[in-house]
Write a protein that holds these residues in place. Structure first.
Motif, PDB file in Angstrom:
ATOM      1  N   ASN A 172      81.724  60.944  32.099  1.00  0.00           N
ATOM      2  CA  ASN A 172      82.297  62.131  31.456  1.00  0.00           C
ATOM      3  C   ASN A 172      82.083  62.096  29.946  1.00  0.00           C
ATOM      4  OD1 ASN A 172      83.221  62.946  33.959  1.00  0.00           O
ATOM      5  ND2 ASN A 172      85.320  62.266  33.635  1.00  0.00           N
ATOM      6  N   ALA A 173      82.237  60.904  29.356  1.00  0.00           N
ATOM      7  CA  ALA A 173      82.063  60.772  27.907  1.00  0.00           C
ATOM      8  C   ALA A 173      80.624  61.080  27.504  1.00  0.00           C
ATOM      9  CB  ALA A 173      82.467  59.368  27.457  1.00  0.00           C
ATOM     10  N   LYS A 174      79.654  60.596  28.273  1.00  0.00           N
ATOM     11  CA  LYS A 174      78.257  60.874  27.959  1.00  0.00           C
ATOM     12  C   LYS A 174      77.937  62.359  28.111  1.00  0.00           C
ATOM     13  CE  LYS A 174      76.486  56.895  26.783  1.00  0.00           C
ATOM     14  NZ  LYS A 174      75.965  56.707  25.392  1.00  0.00           N
ATOM     15  N   GLU A 175      78.515  62.995  29.109  1.00  0.00           N
ATOM     16  CA  GLU A 175      78.279  64.428  29.299  1.00  0.00           C
ATOM     17  C   GLU A 175      78.897  65.227  28.151  1.00  0.00           C
ATOM     18  OE1 GLU A 175      77.131  68.113  30.745  1.00  0.00           O
ATOM     19  OE2 GLU A 175      76.398  66.090  31.141  1.00  0.00           O
ATOM     20  N   LEU A 176      80.102  64.842  27.722  1.00  0.00           N
ATOM     21  CA  LEU A 176      80.731  65.537  26.595  1.00  0.00           C
ATOM     22  C   LEU A 176      79.921  65.328  25.328  1.00  0.00           C
ATOM     23  CD1 LEU A 176      83.135  67.281  25.787  1.00  0.00           C
ATOM     24  CD2 LEU A 176      84.394  65.180  25.278  1.00  0.00           C
ATOM     25  N   GLN A 177      79.397  64.121  25.146  1.00  0.00           N
ATOM     26  CA  GLN A 177      78.539  63.874  23.985  1.00  0.00           C
ATOM     27  C   GLN A 177      77.310  64.785  24.023  1.00  0.00           C
ATOM     28  OE1 GLN A 177      76.068  60.545  24.325  1.00  0.00           O
ATOM     29  NE2 GLN A 177      75.387  60.529  22.194  1.00  0.00           N
ATOM     30  N   ARG A 178      76.729  64.948  25.184  1.00  0.00           N
ATOM     31  CA  ARG A 178      75.533  65.790  25.296  1.00  0.00           C
ATOM     32  C   ARG A 178      75.827  67.228  24.900  1.00  0.00           C
ATOM     33  NH1 ARG A 178      73.306  69.390  28.358  1.00  0.00           N
ATOM     34  NH2 ARG A 178      75.097  69.475  29.765  1.00  0.00           N
ATOM     35  N   VAL A 179      77.001  67.730  25.290  1.00  0.00           N
ATOM     36  CA  VAL A 179      77.359  69.119  25.010  1.00  0.00           C
ATOM     37  C   VAL A 179      77.818  69.305  23.570  1.00  0.00           C
ATOM     38  CG1 VAL A 179      78.970  70.970  25.611  1.00  0.00           C
ATOM     39  CG2 VAL A 179      77.941  69.578  27.418  1.00  0.00           C
ATOM     40  N   VAL A 180      78.696  68.404  23.107  1.00  0.00           N
ATOM     41  CA  VAL A 180      79.333  68.584  21.804  1.00  0.00           C
ATOM     42  C   VAL A 180      78.485  67.999  20.669  1.00  0.00           C
ATOM     43  CG1 VAL A 180      81.383  68.037  20.425  1.00  0.00           C
ATOM     44  CG2 VAL A 180      81.616  68.616  22.844  1.00  0.00           C
ATOM     45  N   GLY A 181      77.782  66.900  20.943  1.00  0.00           N
ATOM     46  CA  GLY A 181      77.075  66.199  19.882  1.00  0.00           C
ATOM     47  C   GLY A 181      75.661  66.673  19.651  1.00  0.00           C
ATOM     48  N   ASP A 182      75.377  67.932  19.929  1.00  0.00           N
ATOM     49  CA  ASP A 182      74.049  68.505  19.719  1.00  0.00           C
ATOM     50  C   ASP A 182      73.825  68.703  18.223  1.00  0.00           C
ATOM     51  OD1 ASP A 182      71.964  70.487  19.314  1.00  0.00           O
ATOM     52  OD2 ASP A 182      72.077  70.906  21.454  1.00  0.00           O
ATOM     53  N   ARG A 183      72.887  67.957  17.636  1.00  0.00           N
ATOM     54  CA  ARG A 183      72.693  67.998  16.185  1.00  0.00           C
ATOM     55  C   ARG A 183      72.093  69.327  15.716  1.00  0.00           C
ATOM     56  NH1 ARG A 183      73.541  63.490  13.244  1.00  0.00           N
ATOM     57  NH2 ARG A 183      73.955  61.565  14.398  1.00  0.00           N
ATOM     58  N   VAL A 184      71.263  69.956  16.532  1.00  0.00           N
ATOM     59  CA  VAL A 184      70.712  71.256  16.152  1.00  0.00           C
ATOM     60  C   VAL A 184      71.828  72.276  16.038  1.00  0.00           C
ATOM     61  CG1 VAL A 184      69.195  73.141  16.865  1.00  0.00           C
ATOM     62  CG2 VAL A 184      68.446  70.762  17.149  1.00  0.00           C
ATOM     63  N   ARG A 185      72.704  72.296  17.042  1.00  0.00           N
ATOM     64  CA  ARG A 185      73.837  73.221  16.992  1.00  0.00           C
ATOM     65  C   ARG A 185      74.770  72.871  15.836  1.00  0.00           C
ATOM     66  NH1 ARG A 185      75.997  72.252  21.662  1.00  0.00           N
ATOM     67  NH2 ARG A 185      74.837  73.791  22.875  1.00  0.00           N
ATOM     68  N   ASP A 186      74.935  71.578  15.561  1.00  0.00           N
ATOM     69  CA  ASP A 186      75.782  71.150  14.454  1.00  0.00           C
ATOM     70  C   ASP A 186      75.279  71.732  13.129  1.00  0.00           C
ATOM     71  OD1 ASP A 186      78.152  69.526  14.080  1.00  0.00           O
ATOM     72  OD2 ASP A 186      76.916  68.140  12.919  1.00  0.00           O
ATOM     73  N   GLU A 187      73.964  71.746  12.934  1.00  0.00           N
ATOM     74  CA  GLU A 187      73.395  72.328  11.718  1.00  0.00           C
ATOM     75  C   GLU A 187      73.554  73.847  11.698  1.00  0.00           C
ATOM     76  OE1 GLU A 187      72.281  70.920   9.059  1.00  0.00           O
ATOM     77  OE2 GLU A 187      72.214  68.836   9.694  1.00  0.00           O
ATOM     78  N   GLN A 188      73.496  74.466  12.861  1.00  0.00           N
ATOM     79  CA  GLN A 188      73.656  75.922  12.915  1.00  0.00           C
ATOM     80  C   GLN A 188      75.039  76.349  12.443  1.00  0.00           C
ATOM     81  OE1 GLN A 188      72.669  76.762  17.011  1.00  0.00           O
ATOM     82  NE2 GLN A 188      70.469  76.916  16.586  1.00  0.00           N
ATOM     83  N   TYR A 189      76.049  75.542  12.746  1.00  0.00           N
ATOM     84  CA  TYR A 189      77.394  75.880  12.267  1.00  0.00           C
ATOM     85  C   TYR A 189      77.460  75.850  10.740  1.00  0.00           C
ATOM     86  CZ  TYR A 189      79.348  75.893  16.965  1.00  0.00           C
ATOM     87  OH  TYR A 189      79.637  76.210  18.278  1.00  0.00           O
ATOM     88  N   VAL A 190      76.734  74.915  10.107  1.00  0.00           N
ATOM     89  CA  VAL A 190      76.712  74.901   8.644  1.00  0.00           C
ATOM     90  C   VAL A 190      75.998  76.133   8.116  1.00  0.00           C
ATOM     91  CG1 VAL A 190      76.064  73.585   6.584  1.00  0.00           C
ATOM     92  CG2 VAL A 190      76.755  72.376   8.659  1.00  0.00           C
ATOM     93  N   ASP A 191      74.894  76.544   8.764  1.00  0.00           N
ATOM     94  CA  ASP A 191      74.207  77.774   8.365  1.00  0.00           C
ATOM     95  C   ASP A 191      75.152  78.975   8.435  1.00  0.00           C
ATOM     96  OD1 ASP A 191      71.790  76.477   7.916  1.00  0.00           O
ATOM     97  OD2 ASP A 191      71.072  76.814   9.966  1.00  0.00           O
ATOM     98  N   GLU A 192      75.930  79.050   9.508  1.00  0.00           N
ATOM     99  CA  GLU A 192      76.861  80.166   9.662  1.00  0.00           C
ATOM    100  C   GLU A 192      77.972  80.100   8.618  1.00  0.00           C
ATOM    101  OE1 GLU A 192      78.102  79.892  13.714  1.00  0.00           O
ATOM    102  OE2 GLU A 192      76.090  80.338  14.489  1.00  0.00           O
ATOM    103  N   LEU A 193      78.404  78.891   8.273  1.00  0.00           N
ATOM    104  CA  LEU A 193      79.401  78.737   7.222  1.00  0.00           C
ATOM    105  C   LEU A 193      78.863  79.253   5.887  1.00  0.00           C
ATOM    106  CD1 LEU A 193      82.006  77.694   5.927  1.00  0.00           C
ATOM    107  CD2 LEU A 193      80.963  75.412   5.864  1.00  0.00           C
ATOM    108  N   VAL A 194      77.623  78.932   5.575  1.00  0.00           N
ATOM    109  CA  VAL A 194      77.024  79.429   4.331  1.00  0.00           C
ATOM    110  C   VAL A 194      77.007  80.948   4.323  1.00  0.00           C
ATOM    111  CG1 VAL A 194      74.886  79.551   2.999  1.00  0.00           C
ATOM    112  CG2 VAL A 194      75.670  77.356   3.894  1.00  0.00           C
ATOM    113  N   GLU A 195      76.724  81.553   5.461  1.00  0.00           N
ATOM    114  CA  GLU A 195      76.745  83.014   5.536  1.00  0.00           C
ATOM    115  C   GLU A 195      78.134  83.554   5.215  1.00  0.00           C
ATOM    116  OE1 GLU A 195      75.310  84.179   9.344  1.00  0.00           O
ATOM    117  OE2 GLU A 195      73.326  83.273   9.057  1.00  0.00           O
TER     118      GLU A 195
END
Length: 481
Positions: A452-475
């Motif tokens: 379960n921990a590895k699956e949650l990491q796969r979903v939540v720990g996506d680095r591309v998506r993590d960067e997209q949230y910063v892009d949206e914050l800048v907007e």
């Protein structure tokens, strides 16, 4: 890391002043956010005190033109130890004195944001900041922002669940919580059932102190409400909807302003970490860790700020001994000495399968090791991000204060951790610790927790998506300035 789309945007670069509270659990993610903003072409003035700035890792050379660190001298306050500039330097009962000293930085910070000049970066440092991003304790920041006509955003390095639990001031006035039982219940302003946003009895009993004026002259809850109520245009959380479903729309409605994710700001430099320290005492432990079987070691760390008591240390040690599991214990509680608290003969009895490190431990570097199979943690949000969301380690959870119990409930519901059983007063036994450790590391249940921990990491720990949230914050920052 490649420059992102913001640098090519038609919008001019922003100048952002970033000022975290004096705790490394706050300064590190604030600095990580600052680096992400600088990589997008914006100029960032990161503010702290001299000793803290020296202990943080230096700004990467490629960002030095856009990211400057400015220090303000922390005033002397009676009762605060000499040289103390962070919560890591003081015992928990002296943190209000640190806040009193911090409040004295209002005038020098006002002078700083009102000045011109001080750097290059296309001349952007030659003007006042376009934004001030501050922390939850800056009760004086709104008046400075008003004086200089600079919009503000509050950056919370805590999970969004905590803000939902605390709620806005008007909801607390409409639904006052006066008894321990009130604090044990789901808040009435959350309009749907949840099995995670509540406190156990010992946690609820400690919450009352946040509503009382402390040695800083201000109650902690008043700091949060006043910081939010005045010139704060945005509330930013170090979180994301994948980690905390359904909370962001609720919070935007409750607080009547955008509450937006920054992403998890996952650390990028695993080898170096974010804080300087003497790595030499750790190297023997690192060699031992490297020599253990894959996923056989449980890493143990309760942070530097949890109010850990002597009896907690004794029972945790007993539990690790009783569990029979290999462990590496980062013993970093500042107000106590390991040699005085560990049971007599403990380190001798666990020699070969357990290591206690009383000096500096680079946590991300340890968690990255394939020999680590689980994490005994106080469930601080930063530690949860680093261990679970970044590396997929299941958790043995021993929360103490504030958001930690909420995080433990949420992770238990998601099937990625086991909380150590506690009595109503918050006490626990070595047997309780051993049982939880063995459930995660030895028993059949542990395999499911690890998956379960590895699956949650796969979903939540996506680095591309993590960067997209910063892009949206800048907007958001461009839109709301």
């Amino acid at each position: 890391m490649a420059e992102t789309t913001q640098e090519a945007s038609s919008s001019p670069p922003l100048h952002i002043a970033v000022f975290p509270w004096l705790a490394f659990g706050h300064m590190i993610p604030f600095l990580e956010l600052s680096k992400r903003l600088a990589r997008r072409g914006h100029a960032v003035t990161f503010v702290s005190t001299p000793r803290n700035a020296a202990r943080l890792r230096a700004v990467p050379p490629e960002l030095s033109v856009r990211l400057r660190v400015v220090t303000l001298d922390l005033p002397v306050v009676e009762g605060l130890p000499e040289g103390a500039e962070s919560t890591a330097d003081v015992s928990p009962e002296k943190v209000p004195l640190l806040k009193a000293a911090f409040d004295c930085l209002a005038a020098p910070f006002s002078a700083l944001v009102g000045e011109r000049g001080g750097g290059e970066a296309d001349g952007v440092f030659d003007r006042k900041p376009d934004w001030i991003i501050y922390d939850l304790v800056h009760i004086w920041a709104w008046s400075i922002a008003e004086e200089h006509k600079i919009p503000c955003a509050m950056f919370l390095i805590l999970p969004a669940a905590l803000l939902a639990y605390v709620g806005p001031k008007h909801e607390n006035e409409a639904h006052p919580r006066r008894t321990t039982e009130d604090f044990m219940a789901q808040p009435p302003w959350i309009p749907f059932p949840t099995t995670t946003i509540f406190h156990l009895r010992h946690e609820a009993m400690s919450r009352a102190s946040e509503f009382q004026r402390n040695a800083s002259g201000v109650a902690d809850i008043d700091r949060l409400w006043k910081v939010h109520h005045h010139s704060c245009r945005l509330i930013i959380h170090r979180s994301c909807p994948e980690a905390e479903p359904w909370l962001f729309p609720l919070l935007s409605d409750l607080f009547s302003k955008p509450v937006v994710p920054s992403g998890l700001l996952l650390p990028t430099d695993i080898a170096a970490g974010d804080v300087t320290g003497d790595d030499e005492p750790f190297e023997a432990a690192a060699r031992w860790l490297d020599g253990q079987p894959r996923r056989s070691v449980v890493y143990v760390a309760l942070g530097t700020e949890a109010p850990v008591k002597a009896e907690h240390i004794v029972e945790l040690a007993r539990g690790l001994e009783l569990s029979g599991v290999r462990f590496l214990w980062a013993f970093r509680t500042p107000a106590i000495a390991a040699g005085e608290l560990l049971p007599d003969g403990f380190e001798h009895r666990v020699s070969g399968r357990g290591v206690v490190v009383t000096g500096w431990v680079p946590q991300v570097r340890v968690l990255a090791q394939v020999t680590v199979g689980a994490f005994v943690t106080h469930c601080g949000w930063g530690s949860t991000v680093e261990s679970l969301f970044m590396f997929g380690h299941p958790l043995v959870m021993l929360p103490f204060v504030f958001d930690q119990g909420l995080i433990a409930r949420a992770m238990a519901v998601r099937g990625v951790g086991v909380e150590v059983a506690r009595d109503g007063d918050g006490s626990f036994s070595g047997e309780d610790v051993a049982a939880a450790v063995r459930r995660v590391m030895v028993e059949e249940e542990g395999e499911e927790l690890a998956r379960n921990a590895k699956e949650l990491q796969r979903v939540v720990g996506d680095r591309v998506r993590d960067e997209q949230y910063v892009d949206e914050l800048v907007e958001y920052l461009q839109r709301y300035k």
